[in-house]
Design a protein around this motif. Structure first.
Motif, PDB file in Angstrom:
ATOM      1  N   GLU A  31      -1.525   4.972   3.283  1.00 25.21           N
ATOM      2  CA  GLU A  31      -0.748   3.733   3.356  1.00 25.21           C
ATOM      3  C   GLU A  31      -0.388   3.227   1.955  1.00 25.21           C
ATOM      4  O   GLU A  31       0.719   2.725   1.734  1.00 25.21           O
ATOM      5  CB  GLU A  31      -1.539   2.671   4.128  1.00 25.21           C
ATOM      6  N   GLU A 377      -3.001  -5.261  -2.951  1.00 19.89           N
ATOM      7  CA  GLU A 377      -4.205  -4.664  -2.347  1.00 19.89           C
ATOM      8  C   GLU A 377      -4.930  -3.734  -3.317  1.00 19.89           C
ATOM      9  O   GLU A 377      -6.095  -3.372  -3.083  1.00 19.89           O
ATOM     10  CB  GLU A 377      -3.830  -3.908  -1.069  1.00 19.89           C
ATOM     11  N   SER A 386      -7.968   1.274   8.207  1.00 29.21           N
ATOM     12  CA  SER A 386      -6.657   1.835   8.539  1.00 29.21           C
ATOM     13  C   SER A 386      -5.776   0.784   9.188  1.00 29.21           C
ATOM     14  O   SER A 386      -6.238  -0.016  10.002  1.00 29.21           O
ATOM     15  CB  SER A 386      -6.832   3.024   9.483  1.00 29.21           C
ATOM     16  N   GLY A 387      -4.520   0.772   8.807  1.00 28.75           N
ATOM     17  CA  GLY A 387      -3.570  -0.194   9.333  1.00 28.75           C
ATOM     18  C   GLY A 387      -3.406  -1.415   8.446  1.00 28.75           C
ATOM     19  O   GLY A 387      -2.630  -2.323   8.767  1.00 28.75           O
ATOM     20  N   TRP A 388      -4.111  -1.449   7.307  1.00 33.81           N
ATOM     21  CA  TRP A 388      -4.090  -2.636   6.445  1.00 33.81           C
ATOM     22  C   TRP A 388      -2.699  -2.999   5.965  1.00 33.81           C
ATOM     23  O   TRP A 388      -2.387  -4.179   5.803  1.00 33.81           O
ATOM     24  CB  TRP A 388      -5.033  -2.436   5.264  1.00 33.81           C
ATOM     25  N   SER A 389      -1.836  -2.004   5.739  1.00 35.23           N
ATOM     26  CA  SER A 389      -0.525  -2.290   5.184  1.00 35.23           C
ATOM     27  C   SER A 389       0.422  -2.900   6.181  1.00 35.23           C
ATOM     28  O   SER A 389       1.513  -3.363   5.822  1.00 35.23           O
ATOM     29  CB  SER A 389       0.093  -1.012   4.598  1.00 35.23           C
ATOM     30  N   HIS A 390       0.034  -2.925   7.467  1.00 38.20           N
ATOM     31  CA  HIS A 390       0.908  -3.448   8.516  1.00 38.20           C
ATOM     32  C   HIS A 390       0.461  -4.835   8.984  1.00 38.20           C
ATOM     33  O   HIS A 390       1.089  -5.409   9.865  1.00 38.20           O
ATOM     34  CB  HIS A 390       0.941  -2.490   9.702  1.00 38.20           C
ATOM     35  N   ARG A 391      -0.611  -5.341   8.401  1.00 38.63           N
ATOM     36  CA  ARG A 391      -1.120  -6.646   8.836  1.00 38.63           C
ATOM     37  C   ARG A 391      -0.427  -7.758   8.071  1.00 38.63           C
ATOM     38  O   ARG A 391      -0.015  -7.580   6.930  1.00 38.63           O
ATOM     39  CB  ARG A 391      -2.630  -6.728   8.619  1.00 38.63           C
TER      40      ARG A 391
END
Length: 391
Positions: A31, A377, A386-391
């Protein structure tokens, strides 16, 4: 998620992370890699070739990065233009390979034809396309800058400086090398590397490892190797010592390198390096000029592009010096490849997160500071879920 904390005894700074490297997870996280492509590379200037590589109408060179293929072509009006290498019909690539010459750009899929200025000029059975407006279906342009003969492209304009603006602090230093008159010595070499692109750049601008890991450069430069950082450019340099090297390639280079009439005295035996944000470098020698560029191909892989350029010089001493330069730097490149491979492997350990930076590591400090500003970040010591960039 918590920010990394400085350790007791470190020098106070406005930013507690100012004396620390980027966290290891940013050198392999998918990400983070995706954000780098969008925020760092798409708005960056990337070198394609020198204008002397495109001497005639129809000559073209390509550059592939960030999932895009860019073609730079000289038109019949002698103008240089850049386009995405994509047909406007079904998205097929138009040309294959790194370079070529074409009277027209013809799509190999359905034979849509484009003039060298990007206009759509031919569509088989064009009457069967009721929605087609040929005037609006030309090739998509890409921003192009010519700087001292070298051709740079930029996929997106984020308001950042031009190449000329980035290098403005060093224009007087670079001018005597006559970049505009350079001609290629060979072709672009492509070197895949199993490391994150940042490791290549971190190593390039690092001066502390020279006396430890590069015995050849140490024999040539002694203790003269220096580094400094401007906002968009790192500069490194070393002046050859008078003492002859024990290595035959280095010793002959010292002996045979001839005087270069157009260079000032302090440049006659100086090696000079510039790294432009984020991943283009010029290695400037009295005998030749190389560009080196490292482009991300994945979270833990990149591709190095490099080529040498020279001014016409038929002196046997100069031909020998250029060969010896290649031998010397072939060894330096092998040493650097081993170093960055070791670092990439070590960064996979859960026991390593960030490392403290010396006050002498001014280039790396500047790079880390800028990366944290672009992708906040990067301030996190530990890899987020995982998925941090979409929060």
């Amino acid at each position: 998620m918590t920010e990394a904390q400085g350790i007791s005894g470190s020098e106070p700074a406005a930013d507690p992370l100012d004396g620390w490297s980027l966290p290891a997870w940013t050198y392999h996280d998918p990400e983070f890699h995706a954000l780098e492509l969008e925020r760092v590379f798409r708005p960056s200037w990337q070198v394609v070739c020198h204008e002397s590589d495109l001497p005639s109408p129809g000559d073209w060179h390509t550059l592939d990065y960030c999932g895009e293929s860019v073609i730079v072509v000289r038109g019949r009006d002698d103008q240089l233009r850049a386009f995405t290498n994509v047909c406007r019909h079904r998205g097929s690539r138009l040309v294959d390979g790194a370079m070529g010459c074409s009277k027209r750009l013809v799509c190999p899929y359905h034979a849509w034809t484009y003039d060298l200025d990007g206009r759509l000029t031919g569509v088989p059975d064009s009457a069967s396309y009721p929605a087609l407006d040929k005037d609006r279906a030309g090739l998509v342009t890409v921003e192009l800058e010519r700087w001292r003969g070298f051709l740079f492209v930029r996929l997106e304009d984020d308001g950042g400086p031009s190449v000329a603006q980035m290098l403005a602090p060093y224009e007087a230093m670079i001018a005597p090398y006559r970049f505009e008159d350079l001609q290629a010595l060979g072709r672009v070499t492509l070197r895949p590397r199993e490391v994150n692109w940042k490791n290549v750049g971190d190593n390039y601008s690092d001066g502390l490892h020279i006396p430890v890991a590069h015995p050849g450069l140490t024999r040539l430069f002694g203790k003269s190797y220096g580094v400094e950082a401007e906002p968009h450019v790192d500069r490194m340099w070393g002046a050859m010592v008078e003492r002859e090297s024990a290595n035959w390639s280095e010793r002959l280079y010292q002996r045979l390198l001839p005087t270069v009439p157009h260079l000032p005295d302090d440049a006659q035996r100086r090696w000079l390096y510039f790294k432009l944000w984020p991943s283009v470098a010029f290695d400037i020698y009295p005998d030749q000029v190389d560009f080196m560029q490292w482009l991300p191909t994945g979270p833990t892989t990149c591709l190095i592009r490099e080529i040498s350029y020279v001014l016409p010089d038929d002196r046997r001493e100069m031909r020998a010096a250029r060969y010896l330069n290649w031998r010397i730097n072939r060894q330096v490149n092998a040493e650097d490849t081993e170093l960055i491979t070791r670092v990439q492997a070590g960064m996979a350990s859960r026991t390593f997160s960030m490392g403290p930076l010396s006050d002498r590591e001014v280039c790396l400090k500047n790079f880390c500071r800028r990366m944290r500003a672009i992708i906040p970040e990067a301030r996190l010591e530990q890899q987020p879920p995982s998925g941090w960039s979409h929060r």
